[in-house]
Design a protein around this motif. Structure first.
Motif, PDB file in Angstrom:
ATOM      1  N   ARG A 121       0.833  -1.204   0.000  1.00 43.35           N
ATOM      2  CA  ARG A 121       0.000   0.000   0.000  1.00 43.35           C
ATOM      3  C   ARG A 121       0.872   1.261   0.000  1.00 43.35           C
ATOM      4  N   GLY A 122       2.016   1.223   0.662  1.00 44.83           N
ATOM      5  CA  GLY A 122       2.950   2.352   0.608  1.00 44.83           C
ATOM      6  C   GLY A 122       3.492   2.568  -0.793  1.00 44.83           C
ATOM      7  N   GLU A 123       3.784   1.475  -1.481  1.00 44.82           N
ATOM      8  CA  GLU A 123       4.218   1.592  -2.881  1.00 44.82           C
ATOM      9  C   GLU A 123       3.106   2.204  -3.726  1.00 44.82           C
ATOM     10  N   ALA A 124       1.866   1.808  -3.461  1.00 44.80           N
ATOM     11  CA  ALA A 124       0.730   2.361  -4.209  1.00 44.80           C
ATOM     12  C   ALA A 124       0.637   3.870  -4.001  1.00 44.80           C
ATOM     13  N   VAL A 125       0.831   4.310  -2.774  1.00 46.25           N
ATOM     14  CA  VAL A 125       0.787   5.748  -2.487  1.00 46.25           C
ATOM     15  C   VAL A 125       1.933   6.458  -3.197  1.00 46.25           C
ATOM     16  N   ALA A 143      -5.227  -2.255  -4.916  1.00 45.90           N
ATOM     17  CA  ALA A 143      -6.185  -3.359  -4.944  1.00 45.90           C
ATOM     18  C   ALA A 143      -5.531  -4.664  -4.469  1.00 45.90           C
ATOM     19  N   LEU A 144      -4.303  -4.902  -4.885  1.00 46.24           N
ATOM     20  CA  LEU A 144      -3.603  -6.101  -4.429  1.00 46.24           C
ATOM     21  C   LEU A 144      -3.369  -6.072  -2.923  1.00 46.24           C
ATOM     22  N   ARG A 165      -6.733 -11.965   2.627  1.00 41.70           N
ATOM     23  CA  ARG A 165      -6.137 -13.298   2.493  1.00 41.70           C
ATOM     24  C   ARG A 165      -6.653 -14.032   1.261  1.00 41.70           C
ATOM     25  N   ARG A 166      -6.658 -13.349   0.136  1.00 38.51           N
ATOM     26  CA  ARG A 166      -7.002 -13.974  -1.146  1.00 38.51           C
ATOM     27  C   ARG A 166      -5.720 -14.530  -1.739  1.00 38.51           C
ATOM     28  N   ALA A 184       0.495 -14.093  -6.181  1.00 42.90           N
ATOM     29  CA  ALA A 184       1.368 -14.198  -7.356  1.00 42.90           C
ATOM     30  C   ALA A 184       1.505 -12.868  -8.098  1.00 42.90           C
ATOM     31  N   PRO A 185       0.403 -12.126  -8.388  1.00 46.72           N
ATOM     32  CA  PRO A 185       0.595 -10.823  -9.033  1.00 46.72           C
ATOM     33  C   PRO A 185       1.394  -9.852  -8.170  1.00 46.72           C
ATOM     34  N   ALA A 186       1.191  -9.909  -6.852  1.00 45.55           N
ATOM     35  CA  ALA A 186       1.958  -9.028  -5.970  1.00 45.55           C
ATOM     36  C   ALA A 186       3.447  -9.368  -6.025  1.00 45.55           C
TER      37      ALA A 186
END
Length: 144
Positions: free
Chosen positions: A35-39, A79-80, A87-88, A93-95
């Motif tokens: 989430r920090g990377e997203a920001v 979103a990831l 816990r999906r 894998a995409p993350a």
């Protein structure tokens, strides 16, 4: 007097309470970092929007494409992070792929003389990848 006396549980099995906090520390930190990377990417995208609006000469289609790409990456990372927090297992894998993409980016930054930024990016990519594949996180996803 019916109902005033507490019922004594019968049987040999004691009542069990379920711990509602099943998210391990490794997964919580991975979510925080993603989430920090997203920001961070969102801030870069905001700067790109400002640069697109204030530029005197520009290749508009290319500028808009780069800006849209940055906005898309920020949205995908956010979103990831949410999917990982829920816990999906399909989000792991995409993350990991997005984290491993930081390795060549950091390498080329180091080669280009931006080692002060490239080395932390490589460390971030490897660190979050390790958090996502660590045994507590794997157990939280129910994969092992």
């Amino acid at each position: 007097m019916r109902g005033t006396v507490p019922r004594v549980p019968t049987g040999i099995v004691a009542p069990v309470t379920i711990d509602s906090d099943l998210i391990p520390v490794t997964l919580r930190w991975a979510v925080r970092l993603v989430r920090g990377e997203a920001v961070a990417v969102g801030l870069v995208a905001a700067w790109l929007v400002w640069a697109d609006l204030t530029a005197t000469t520009t290749d508009l289609p290319s500028a808009l494409l780069v800006t849209a790409f940055a906005l898309g990456v920020a949205a995908a990372l956010w979103a990831l992070g949410g999917a990982l927090l829920r816990r999906r297992a399909a989000a792991r894998a995409p993350a990991i792929v997005l984290q491993l993409m930081l390795l060549p980016i950091g390498w080329f930054m180091i080669q280009g003389g931006l080692g002060w930024l490239g080395a932390p990016l490589i460390a971030l990519g490897l660190g979050v990848t390790w958090l996502l594949v660590s045994p507590p996180t794997t157990r939280a996803f129910g994969l092992r």
